[in-house]
Design a protein around this motif. Structure first.
Motif, PDB file in Angstrom:
ATOM      1  N   ASN A  99       0.752  -1.208  -0.058  1.00 40.53           N
ATOM      2  CA  ASN A  99      -0.058   0.047  -0.162  1.00 40.53           C
ATOM      3  C   ASN A  99       0.878   1.276  -0.079  1.00 40.53           C
ATOM      4  OD1 ASN A  99      -2.383  -1.468  -0.032  1.00 40.53           O
ATOM      5  ND2 ASN A  99      -2.511  -1.443   2.149  1.00 40.53           N
TER       6      ASN A  99
ATOM      7  N   SER B 282       2.069   1.801  -3.403  1.00 40.08           N
ATOM      8  CA  SER B 282       0.962   2.232  -4.406  1.00 40.08           C
ATOM      9  C   SER B 282       0.947   3.629  -4.102  1.00 40.08           C
ATOM     10  CB  SER B 282      -0.334   1.447  -4.117  1.00 40.08           C
ATOM     11  OG  SER B 282       0.049   0.109  -4.463  1.00 40.08           O
ATOM     12  N   PHE B 283       0.841   4.170  -2.334  1.00 41.83           N
ATOM     13  CA  PHE B 283       0.403   5.477  -2.225  1.00 41.83           C
ATOM     14  C   PHE B 283       1.690   6.368  -2.778  1.00 41.83           C
ATOM     15  CE2 PHE B 283       1.379   8.941   0.784  1.00 41.83           C
ATOM     16  CZ  PHE B 283       0.071   9.705   0.901  1.00 41.83           C
TER      17      PHE B 283
ATOM     18  N   GLU C 238       3.633   5.935  -5.362  1.00 40.59           N
ATOM     19  CA  GLU C 238       3.636   5.955  -6.956  1.00 40.59           C
ATOM     20  C   GLU C 238       2.522   6.852  -7.156  1.00 40.59           C
ATOM     21  OE1 GLU C 238       2.966   2.316  -8.383  1.00 40.59           O
ATOM     22  OE2 GLU C 238       4.707   1.197  -7.950  1.00 40.59           O
ATOM     23  N   ALA C 239       1.075   6.738  -6.497  1.00 36.23           N
ATOM     24  CA  ALA C 239       0.256   7.741  -6.567  1.00 36.23           C
ATOM     25  C   ALA C 239       0.328   9.101  -6.210  1.00 36.23           C
ATOM     26  CB  ALA C 239      -1.311   7.191  -5.870  1.00 36.23           C
ATOM     27  N   SER C 240       1.245   9.279  -5.000  1.00 38.68           N
ATOM     28  CA  SER C 240       1.771  10.600  -4.641  1.00 38.68           C
ATOM     29  C   SER C 240       2.893  11.239  -5.564  1.00 38.68           C
ATOM     30  CB  SER C 240       2.465  10.462  -3.235  1.00 38.68           C
ATOM     31  OG  SER C 240       2.908  11.705  -2.779  1.00 38.68           O
TER      32      SER C 240
ATOM     33  N   ARG D 258       2.711  10.678  -8.828  1.00 44.46           N
ATOM     34  CA  ARG D 258       2.013  11.073 -10.192  1.00 44.46           C
ATOM     35  C   ARG D 258       1.339  12.407  -9.923  1.00 44.46           C
ATOM     36  NH1 ARG D 258       0.676   5.270 -10.269  1.00 44.46           N
ATOM     37  NH2 ARG D 258      -1.176   5.706  -9.248  1.00 44.46           N
ATOM     38  N   ARG D 259       0.599  12.526  -8.515  1.00 48.06           N
ATOM     39  CA  ARG D 259      -0.037  13.680  -8.205  1.00 48.06           C
ATOM     40  C   ARG D 259       0.946  14.948  -8.045  1.00 48.06           C
ATOM     41  NH1 ARG D 259      -3.158  10.230  -4.539  1.00 48.06           N
ATOM     42  NH2 ARG D 259      -1.604  10.698  -2.994  1.00 48.06           N
TER      43      ARG D 259
ATOM     44  N   HIS E 122       1.851  15.776 -11.820  1.00 52.96           N
ATOM     45  CA  HIS E 122       0.768  16.515 -12.228  1.00 52.96           C
ATOM     46  C   HIS E 122       0.711  17.931 -11.457  1.00 52.96           C
ATOM     47  CE1 HIS E 122      -3.181  17.403 -13.716  1.00 52.96           C
ATOM     48  NE2 HIS E 122      -3.652  17.544 -12.695  1.00 52.96           N
TER      49      HIS E 122
END
Length: 279
Positions: free
Chosen positions: A89, A92-93, A95-97, A99-100, A103
């Motif tokens: 997790n 994943s967090f 990676e998402a962080s 990406r954010r 962005h």
């Protein structure tokens, strides 16, 4: 009793006594040894019971320890699974962080770029407004209160009646001597502000031809061209800065026969600047 027999009898008694003493001693020693053996046996039995009790307790402790170890192994296994899940997790967090974050960084860069573009445009608008205000002030200070001077949508406009400029003859295309002085003052200001575009708009709506067809377009355009020629020839203003326009009742925005000299910053350059900065 013979002496020899008596001597033998005495010797036999001593031997029997010695044997009895030995037997009694032996019996006494055996009794004592048996007692000691019983005591030692009791002690051994006590030690045996103590050892058995300790062994039982050790076995109980072993069983408890084994159960605890099994519980610990189960907990360790669960913790490993939980840790693996948390790590997954977290990845994943992350990676998402990321990406954010990418962005957000991209958005910030875009916003900064747009902000820079808007700053350039706002600076250009402010510069145009400043130029228009400066020219308006120059006109007011130089021309006085006689001609009408207005500011609208970034343009400064000087309005003069055609009777003042061209006389009572509506078809006259020559500027009167009394109007030459004010045209000279306007021309001097325009020459000193080469960044301004100039539009001369003359409105004529009083003349009609014998066949009923109006020719105010032609008169208005020619009168506007007269003013434009004065600016070019007498005051050295570049002709590419000047635009002459004629009006008539067909394109009427005022019932007056008047001429407007409208000046404003070069909006072509401004729109070009906007277009370049909005790419």
């Amino acid at each position: 009793m013979p002496k020899q027999a008596k001597k033998q009898s005495t010797s036999m008694k001593k031997s029997i006594t010695t044997i009895l003493v030995f037997i009694m001693t032996l019996i006494s020693v055996q009794a004592q040894s048996k007692k000691d053996l019983i005591r030692e046996l009791d002690e051994l039995k006590l030690k045996l019971r103590t050892t058995e009790t300790a062994l039982s307790e050790s076995r109980q402790l072993e069983r408890t320890a084994t159960a605890k170890m099994g519980s610990y192994e189960t907990q360790v296994s669960e913790l490993r699974e939980t840790n693996a899940t948390l790590l997954k997790n977290l990845n994943s967090f992350t990676e998402a962080s990321n990406r954010r974050s990418d962005h957000i960084n991209s958005t910030l860069e875009s916003l900064q770029e747009k902000e820079a573009q808007l700053r350039v445009i706002n600076d250009a608008l402010a510069r145009h407004d400043s130029i228009a205000l400066s020219v308006f002030t120059q006109f007011k200070q130089t021309l006085g209160a006689d001609p009408k001077i207005t500011v609208s949508e970034g343009a400064v406009t000087v309005v003069m009646d055609n009777n003042y400029l061209f006389g009572n003859n509506s078809k006259n295309l020559n500027v009167q001597d009394k109007a030459q002085a004010i045209i000279a003052k306007i021309g001097a200001i325009l020459k000193n502000n080469p960044e301004l575009e100039i539009e001369v708009v003359s409105n004529s709506n009083l003349v009609a031809s014998e066949d009923g067809k109006v020719n105010n377009w032609q008169i208005g355009t020619q009168q506007a061209a007269t003013i434009a020629n004065l600016f070019e020839n007498n005051y050295e203003i570049e002709p590419k800065r000047i635009r002459a326009t004629g009006k008539s009742e067909l394109g009427l925005y005022s019932i007056e026969t008047a001429t407007e000299i409208r000046v404003q910053p070069k909006f072509y350059d401004f729109f070009k600047l906007v277009k370049e900065n909005m790419k």
